[in-house]
Write an enzyme that holds these catalytic residues in place. Sequence first.
Site, PDB file in Angstrom:
ATOM      1  N   HIS A 104       0.902  -1.351   0.029  1.00 39.75           N
ATOM      2  CA  HIS A 104      -0.030   0.099   0.084  1.00 39.75           C
ATOM      3  C   HIS A 104       0.985   1.240   0.076  1.00 39.75           C
ATOM      4  O   HIS A 104       0.690   2.108  -0.791  1.00 39.75           O
ATOM      5  CB  HIS A 104      -0.828   0.103   1.060  1.00 39.75           C
ATOM      6  CG  HIS A 104      -1.517  -1.143   1.470  1.00 39.75           C
ATOM      7  ND1 HIS A 104      -2.695  -1.554   2.309  1.00 39.75           N
ATOM      8  CD2 HIS A 104      -1.916  -1.997   0.376  1.00 39.75           C
ATOM      9  CE1 HIS A 104      -3.214  -2.434   2.220  1.00 39.75           C
ATOM     10  NE2 HIS A 104      -3.172  -2.962   0.900  1.00 39.75           N
ATOM     11  N   ARG A 137      -7.655   2.531 -12.609  1.00 41.11           N
ATOM     12  CA  ARG A 137      -7.721   1.303 -12.200  1.00 41.11           C
ATOM     13  C   ARG A 137      -8.453   1.476 -10.724  1.00 41.11           C
ATOM     14  O   ARG A 137      -7.859   1.636  -9.801  1.00 41.11           O
ATOM     15  CB  ARG A 137      -6.190   1.010 -11.903  1.00 41.11           C
ATOM     16  CG  ARG A 137      -5.293   0.570 -12.911  1.00 41.11           C
ATOM     17  CD  ARG A 137      -3.817   0.034 -12.567  1.00 41.11           C
ATOM     18  NE  ARG A 137      -3.108  -0.475 -13.539  1.00 41.11           N
ATOM     19  CZ  ARG A 137      -2.248   0.107 -14.282  1.00 41.11           C
ATOM     20  NH1 ARG A 137      -1.818   1.230 -14.322  1.00 41.11           N
ATOM     21  NH2 ARG A 137      -1.639  -0.650 -15.341  1.00 41.11           N
ATOM     22  N   ARG A 177     -12.074   1.309 -15.319  1.00 38.40           N
ATOM     23  CA  ARG A 177     -12.179  -0.013 -15.636  1.00 38.40           C
ATOM     24  C   ARG A 177     -12.804  -0.579 -14.193  1.00 38.40           C
ATOM     25  O   ARG A 177     -12.485  -0.324 -13.200  1.00 38.40           O
ATOM     26  CB  ARG A 177     -10.694  -0.646 -15.682  1.00 38.40           C
ATOM     27  CG  ARG A 177     -10.440  -1.906 -15.811  1.00 38.40           C
ATOM     28  CD  ARG A 177      -9.016  -2.297 -16.134  1.00 38.40           C
ATOM     29  NE  ARG A 177      -7.973  -2.389 -14.967  1.00 38.40           N
ATOM     30  CZ  ARG A 177      -6.848  -2.661 -14.907  1.00 38.40           C
ATOM     31  NH1 ARG A 177      -6.423  -2.991 -15.957  1.00 38.40           N
ATOM     32  NH2 ARG A 177      -6.229  -2.504 -13.886  1.00 38.40           N
ATOM     33  N   GLU A 229      -6.531  -8.217 -23.326  1.00 33.62           N
ATOM     34  CA  GLU A 229      -5.427  -8.702 -22.638  1.00 33.62           C
ATOM     35  C   GLU A 229      -5.312 -10.071 -22.905  1.00 33.62           C
ATOM     36  O   GLU A 229      -4.221 -10.798 -22.556  1.00 33.62           O
ATOM     37  CB  GLU A 229      -5.555  -8.416 -21.097  1.00 33.62           C
ATOM     38  CG  GLU A 229      -5.994  -6.896 -20.744  1.00 33.62           C
ATOM     39  CD  GLU A 229      -5.928  -6.762 -19.337  1.00 33.62           C
ATOM     40  OE1 GLU A 229      -4.973  -6.191 -18.547  1.00 33.62           O
ATOM     41  OE2 GLU A 229      -7.239  -7.218 -18.962  1.00 33.62           O
ATOM     42  N   ASN A 259       0.333  -5.104 -20.870  1.00 34.25           N
ATOM     43  CA  ASN A 259       1.219  -5.716 -19.796  1.00 34.25           C
ATOM     44  C   ASN A 259       0.947  -7.311 -19.838  1.00 34.25           C
ATOM     45  O   ASN A 259       1.593  -8.216 -19.869  1.00 34.25           O
ATOM     46  CB  ASN A 259       1.001  -5.328 -18.432  1.00 34.25           C
ATOM     47  CG  ASN A 259       1.222  -3.827 -18.418  1.00 34.25           C
ATOM     48  OD1 ASN A 259       2.177  -3.376 -19.162  1.00 34.25           O
ATOM     49  ND2 ASN A 259       0.708  -3.013 -17.486  1.00 34.25           N
ATOM     50  N   ASP A 260      -0.585  -7.666 -19.675  1.00 30.32           N
ATOM     51  CA  ASP A 260      -0.976  -8.873 -19.708  1.00 30.32           C
ATOM     52  C   ASP A 260      -1.015  -9.532 -20.990  1.00 30.32           C
ATOM     53  O   ASP A 260      -0.615 -10.838 -21.070  1.00 30.32           O
ATOM     54  CB  ASP A 260      -2.454  -8.751 -19.265  1.00 30.32           C
ATOM     55  CG  ASP A 260      -2.430  -8.529 -17.653  1.00 30.32           C
ATOM     56  OD1 ASP A 260      -1.698  -9.495 -16.972  1.00 30.32           O
ATOM     57  OD2 ASP A 260      -3.255  -7.969 -17.055  1.00 30.32           O
ATOM     58  N   ARG A 306       4.795 -11.581 -15.865  1.00 29.96           N
ATOM     59  CA  ARG A 306       5.208 -10.086 -15.973  1.00 29.96           C
ATOM     60  C   ARG A 306       6.138  -9.727 -14.680  1.00 29.96           C
ATOM     61  O   ARG A 306       6.718  -8.797 -14.801  1.00 29.96           O
ATOM     62  CB  ARG A 306       3.925  -9.240 -16.231  1.00 29.96           C
ATOM     63  CG  ARG A 306       2.979  -9.279 -15.092  1.00 29.96           C
ATOM     64  CD  ARG A 306       1.582  -8.676 -15.565  1.00 29.96           C
ATOM     65  NE  ARG A 306       1.652  -7.027 -15.072  1.00 29.96           N
ATOM     66  CZ  ARG A 306       0.404  -6.825 -15.269  1.00 29.96           C
ATOM     67  NH1 ARG A 306      -0.607  -6.858 -15.653  1.00 29.96           N
ATOM     68  NH2 ARG A 306       0.516  -5.217 -14.892  1.00 29.96           N
ATOM     69  N   CYS A 310      -3.066   0.887 -22.964  1.00 30.43           N
ATOM     70  CA  CYS A 310      -2.724   1.463 -21.572  1.00 30.43           C
ATOM     71  C   CYS A 310      -1.780   0.689 -20.839  1.00 30.43           C
ATOM     72  O   CYS A 310      -1.762   0.897 -19.629  1.00 30.43           O
ATOM     73  CB  CYS A 310      -4.202   1.551 -20.913  1.00 30.43           C
ATOM     74  SG  CYS A 310      -4.938   0.024 -20.685  1.00 30.43           S
TER      75      CYS A 310
HETATM   76  C1  PEP Z   1      -2.292  -4.288 -18.653  1.00 26.55           C
HETATM   77  O1  PEP Z   1      -2.206  -5.348 -18.357  1.00 26.55           O
HETATM   78  O2  PEP Z   1      -1.381  -3.955 -19.578  1.00 26.55           O
HETATM   79  C2  PEP Z   1      -2.896  -3.077 -18.003  1.00 26.55           C
HETATM   80  C3  PEP Z   1      -2.867  -2.043 -18.137  1.00 26.55           C
HETATM   81  O3  PEP Z   1      -3.621  -3.603 -16.908  1.00 26.55           O
HETATM   82  P1  PEP Z   1      -2.891  -3.931 -15.671  1.00 26.55           P
HETATM   83  O4  PEP Z   1      -1.575  -3.547 -15.528  1.00 26.55           O
HETATM   84  O5  PEP Z   1      -3.584  -3.053 -14.474  1.00 26.55           O
HETATM   85  O6  PEP Z   1      -2.945  -5.388 -15.451  1.00 26.55           O
HETATM   86 MG    MG Z   2      -4.233  -6.251 -17.124  1.00 26.89          MG
END
Ligand code: PEP
Ligand code: MG
Length: 757
Positions: free
Chosen positions: A368, A475, A511, A611, A634-635, A645, A682
């Site tokens: 946190h 988020r 989201r 994703e 990212n995912d 990741r 994003c």
């Molecule tokens: C992603 O997966 O790219 C994303 C933006 O979501 P998070 O990083 O919150 O999983």
């Molecule tokens: Mg994600």
Amino acid sequence: MNETRASGPRVLLRRLRELMAAALEPQERLDRIVREIASNMVAEVCSLYVLRADSVLELYATEGLNPGSVHRVQLRLGQGLVGTIAASARPLSLSDAQKHPAFAYLPETGEEIYHSFLGVPVLRAGRTLGVLVVQNRTMRHYREDEVEALETTAMVIAEMIATGDLARLIRPGVELDLSRPASFTGLALNEGVGLGHVVLHEPRIVIKNLFAEDPETELGRLEAALGSLRLSIDDMLSRREVASEGEHRAVLEAYRMFANDRGWVRRLEEAVRNGLTAEAAVEKVQSDMRARMLHMSDPFMRERMSDFDDLGNRLLRQLLGHGPEMLAETLPKDAIIVARSMGAAELLDYPRDRLRGLVLEDGAPNSHVVIVARAMGLPVAGQMKGAVSMAENGDAIIVDGEDGRIHLRPQQDVEAAYAEKVRFRARRQQLYRELRDKPTLSKDGVTVDLMMNAGLSVDLPQLAEAGAAGIGLFRTELQFMVAAQFPRAEEQERLYREVLRVAAGKPVTFRTIDIGGDKVLPYFKDAVPEENPALGWRAIRLTLDRPALLRTQVRALLRAAGGRELKAMLPMVTEVDEIRQAREVIDREVRHLSRFAHDLPNSLKLGAMVEVPSLLFQLDELMQAVDFVSVGSNDLFQFMTATDRGNTRMSDRFDPLSVPFLRALKQVVDAGRRWHTPVTLCGELAGRPISAMALIGIGFRSISMAPAAIGPVKAMLLELPVAELSARLEQAMSGKGTDGSLRALLSAFAEEHGIPL
Ligand code: PEP
Ligand code: MG
């Protein structure tokens, strides 16, 4: 006999306090202190050795040994009995010292006539500063209470050394260990470099009264302190500025719950009944907790434990009368907070304008306090084991949040190098600020929307500061992650309202909660440990199974966005049908609210994140099913390349700027064009100038990133000839033998066109 045993240490401590307060030359003070100890402990010898920066223990004072050996006798760490005590940080009690294998005979001291030996390390917060020794001619056994008494005395001497009392006795060139420069390497938790001065988050409170005569009085003190602790939390909760800061409020609410935790209070009371003072009881329960924390591998349990630790510190301050309000006055203007672990609310207690960085001995990317520090834009370095005991309040310190390093008491050349780095960054920041109000147009006139990612209300001021076109990804799970229990519907609504208010008409994409995977809520009892959490019950999968969660959030969003546009986005969609199911939940809420004549959003747009790779094979259906799409790179990259990741071992193994991944992204962009469905991205990829350049090259016209990335990406965009890059990429991605990385091509292109990366 018992009477003298008990009062001996107390009398000695009183005498030492008097000597510390007396107007004496430092050497004289030390001489009198060792004399006092010797006499109180009925020993013929008492000597103090102080550890120097060159790992040598120097005799600083003695009663009983040859006075001429003071400042002459020197032992290396690990050498002789004294060196052994310093190296092991443990006491040594021997009735016949000369028989001990480590005994080293030092002729200049004349110590051969003494048989028994008791030495204790001079410790401060676990760090050895010297060694305190008493010796007797006879072969005697030192009792347990004598060892303890000498250790307590050593704590007082540690305080003297640490506060610089011996400074005038130090010869030039032989610094004390205390002032030695020290560097640590750990985790980079938030980028940026901070130069400043140490503020120990838990100032070392020396608890002078350990034992209480009357447990009833102590229980009364404890109860009173707990009462004021609870009141102070309630008071903070009712302050106006807290009400508007969602996460601060959530953390404080967690504290309120803990402050009423029966188990915790019971343990404190038990310690008092066993004879400790209230403050010693808090210390004891706290250090038991800390010891347990060290052995705990579950990060979420550790997080809860550190909340208790945080609360324990507050309670100590109540008992000892140090209010946190003292902080603001004594805080240096360039404070770098150094803490073992820390609760998020405690960080928010410090005045932001005086903070330059945060160093944690603990600290994980998703704890946190790190989430909040990141939102505050502070450089953060974590996993700095031993930093707290090596640092003193006011020490110069550098925190490098890029390389995950800290430098305590840095030498001049290190400081100069970093000062240059900071100046360089500041110049760049200034440059970005100047770009802020320029339109986000490429060199050849293509408009690209640069949006920012956010998740906490502390993030919001960045919207204007960074000059973002809107919030491309909010988020919402972060509010849930900094709370101790599910945020109530009103709390969710309050945060969303605040976000929309600050956005002042700029678009915001909320989201729906993306929990599970690496984002676990400790209070969510339905979650069971999974073997592969990233592939498990998370995000939309979880909320479709627990529709009450989704319903509450959707209702909060609809109410917060009354009279304006609402953009909601679903995470981790795998099949298009999941969108239909979520839409049903939303529609039902819309009907419900309109039945009660609620002010509804004037437009509702539903989007999905790309994703999970399966969506790449249903792009046409997807584009028809939603109002917009955002790629979570990212995912998506983690799933496409089957690499976790969060696994640092593999973080450089595969390149997202490679043909296969860029082809996948381009397919999404092309499908969006075919169906006139807006597409954005994003993930972290959007925030690095070189990868943002690639994204724009393959057709993205909107990307969302961390606010700090907007400046550098914009500087790149302004110099970018988009059409030329697109042609170059098109060719590279369709040609033969192009399955590798395009990074080199992109760098060369940037170099050729003078594009800052
Ligand atoms: C992603 O997966 O790219 C994303 C933006 O979501 P998070 O990083 O919150 O999983
Ligand atoms: Mg994600």
